[in-house]
Design a protein around this motif. Sequence first.
Motif, PDB file in Angstrom:
ATOM      1  N   MET A  36       0.834  -1.200   0.000  1.00  0.00           N
ATOM      2  CA  MET A  36       0.000   0.000   0.000  1.00  0.00           C
ATOM      3  C   MET A  36       0.875   1.258   0.000  1.00  0.00           C
ATOM      4  N   ARG A  37       0.376   2.320  -0.649  1.00  0.00           N
ATOM      5  CA  ARG A  37       1.152   3.565  -0.654  1.00  0.00           C
ATOM      6  C   ARG A  37       1.091   4.233   0.718  1.00  0.00           C
ATOM      7  N   ASN A  80      -1.843   6.357   1.749  1.00  0.00           N
ATOM      8  CA  ASN A  80      -3.126   5.732   2.070  1.00  0.00           C
ATOM      9  C   ASN A  80      -3.124   5.025   3.419  1.00  0.00           C
ATOM     10  N   LEU A  81      -1.992   5.026   4.090  1.00  0.00           N
ATOM     11  CA  LEU A  81      -1.924   4.353   5.384  1.00  0.00           C
ATOM     12  C   LEU A  81      -2.391   5.316   6.471  1.00  0.00           C
TER      13      LEU A  81
END
Lengths: 275, 271
Positions: free
Chosen positions: B1-2, B5-6
Motif C-alpha cells: 500500500m502507498r 493511504n496508510l
Amino acid sequence: MSRIVVSDVWQEYGDQIVLERISITIEPRSFVALVGPSGCGKSTFLRLLLGDEAPTRGTITLDGAPLVAEPGPDRGVVFQRYSVFPHLTVLGNVLLGLELSGSRTRIRLFGAARRTAIDAARAMIAAVGLSGSEDKYPAQLSGGMQQRLALAQALVMKPKVLLLDEPFGALDPGIRAEIHELMKTLWHETALTVVMVTHDMREAFTLATRIIAFERPRNRPEERERYGANLSQDIAIWPPRIAGGPSQFSPDRDGPATDLGQYRDDPTIPPVSGA
Amino acid sequence: MRWINLKPSRTTGLILAILPFVVVLIAYAMGSAARLADNPGDKLLPGLATFADAINRMAFVPDQRTGELFLWADTSASLGRLGASLGIATVIALLTGMLVGMFPYFRALLAPFIAVISMVPPLALLPVLFIVMGLGETSKIMLIVIGITPIMMRDLAFKVRDLPHEQLVKAQTLGGSSWQIAMRVVLPQTLPRLFTCLKLQLGPAWLFLIAAEAISSDSGLGYRIFLVRRYLSMDVIFTYVAWITLLAVLMNLALDWLRVSIFPWTKGSAA
C-alpha cells in the motif's frame, strides 16, 4: 404587470464588447429561456436585468420605469450556487426576506408580525416540498433541496420577475425533472414573469414559452474583442404555453398541437397565418 | 500500500500524538541527569524534583514579604492585560473589517492605510508608547492592540470580501438595506472567522505581552520570567513557560469550542 423592455443595450468591459444591439420585449407572465454557447453574454444579460450591472449603452425599463442599477425586491433571483445563506436554517432562509422587508432599520420581527411571517414562510416551504426540513442548515440538504429552498426564498417575496441563472445545471437528471415540475407549477400559480439562463436545450423547451438564443456573429479570435453577442434566434414554443392555462403538452414532450390562436408569448404580435 | 493511504487507528494516533512530548521529556531528563552528575549544583537543566519545588514555591506558598502567591498574581495581571487588549482589538477589527469589506468607499479610504500600518513593527513602537503613555498598563495594552489589530482588520476584511457576491445580490433582492445586510448576512458569517482570527493572533498577543512586561512592569508572567533570569532560576522560568503554553492551548481550545457551539454550521470547517 411586469413588462420588461430592453432597447438597444450594449455592454462593454473596457475594450471588450460582450453584448451589442440587444432589443427585446418580455411580456408579463411569459417564461423566457436564454440559451447560447458559453461566454456569449447570457449571464451578463441576466445581471443587467437584475440591476447588478448597468448597461454601457441603452435602456431597460420594467413597467415603463427605468431600471435602477441595484437589485431590488421586485426581482427575485436564483443562482446555480450560493443562493441560500449557510448560516440560516431552511425556515430562517425563507423568513429572512419577510424580516428584511418588514422594516428598513429593524433586523428582526417580533410578536404577531413574526408569527404571520413564519406562517407565510412555512406555507412557501411546503409549496416547494421541503416541509419537515425547516430546522436543517443548507449544508445538510442535497443540491436539489437547496435549489428548492432558493426558489422558496425568492418567491416568498412575491417578486414580479424571477431571474434564474442556470439554477438546475448542477442537479442530476431525475432531480432536475422533479424540480422542473415544481417550476412549472409555481409559474402557473404565481403572478410571475420568469427569465432563465440555461445550457440545457431540453430544459429550455420543457419549461419556456419563448426561447432566445445569444450568439456571436463574428467569432474569429481577432474579432472576439470588438464584436459582442446579439440575439440570433427568437423561438416561440408551439403550441403556446399560457401561464395558468391548461397544458397542451404531455409531461415532457410536445403532444399533438392545437391552435390556441396565439403564436408566441407576446400578444401584440399577430398570429402567423396558417400556423 | 502507498504511504499516503496508510492511516493510523485511533489508539495508534493517540500514541503518535503523545510520542513527541514524551521524547522531549526524556531528552530533557537525560540531559539534566548528565549535567547534574557532573555538577550537583548545576542550574541550567534542573531535575524534575526541583520543578516540583518551584511549582510549590510559586503557586502555593505565599511570599514572605508581600504575602502574594506569585503564580496566580502574575497570571491574573497578565491575563487582565491580554483580555483587555484582545477585547479592544476585536471591537476595532470587527468594525473596520466589516466597513472595509462591505463598502467600496471605506475600502478606498482605509485599505491602503491599513496595509501600510500592518507593516510597522510594533516592538519598534514600544519606546514611543512608553514615552507617550507612561510605564503603566495603558502602554502595555496599547502595544498588544497595535501589534494584532491591523492583521485582524485585514483578515476580517478579506473574509467579508470573500462572501460570494451572489449572497449580497440575493439579500438585496430580499429587500435588505445596507444596515440589514451587514447585521443579518455579513456579521453572522464574519463572527466565526473572528474566533479563528483571534486564535491565530493569540501567539503574537502573548509575544507582545511578555515583551512589554519584560521591559517595564512590577507583575505579570513575563515580568517574573525576566526577573528570575538574573538568578538563573531555570526551574521557575521553565515552569512559567509551561504554564503560559498551557494557558494559550486552553484559550485555543476554548475559542474553537465557543465557535462551534455558537455557530453550529461552522462545524468541521476552519471558518
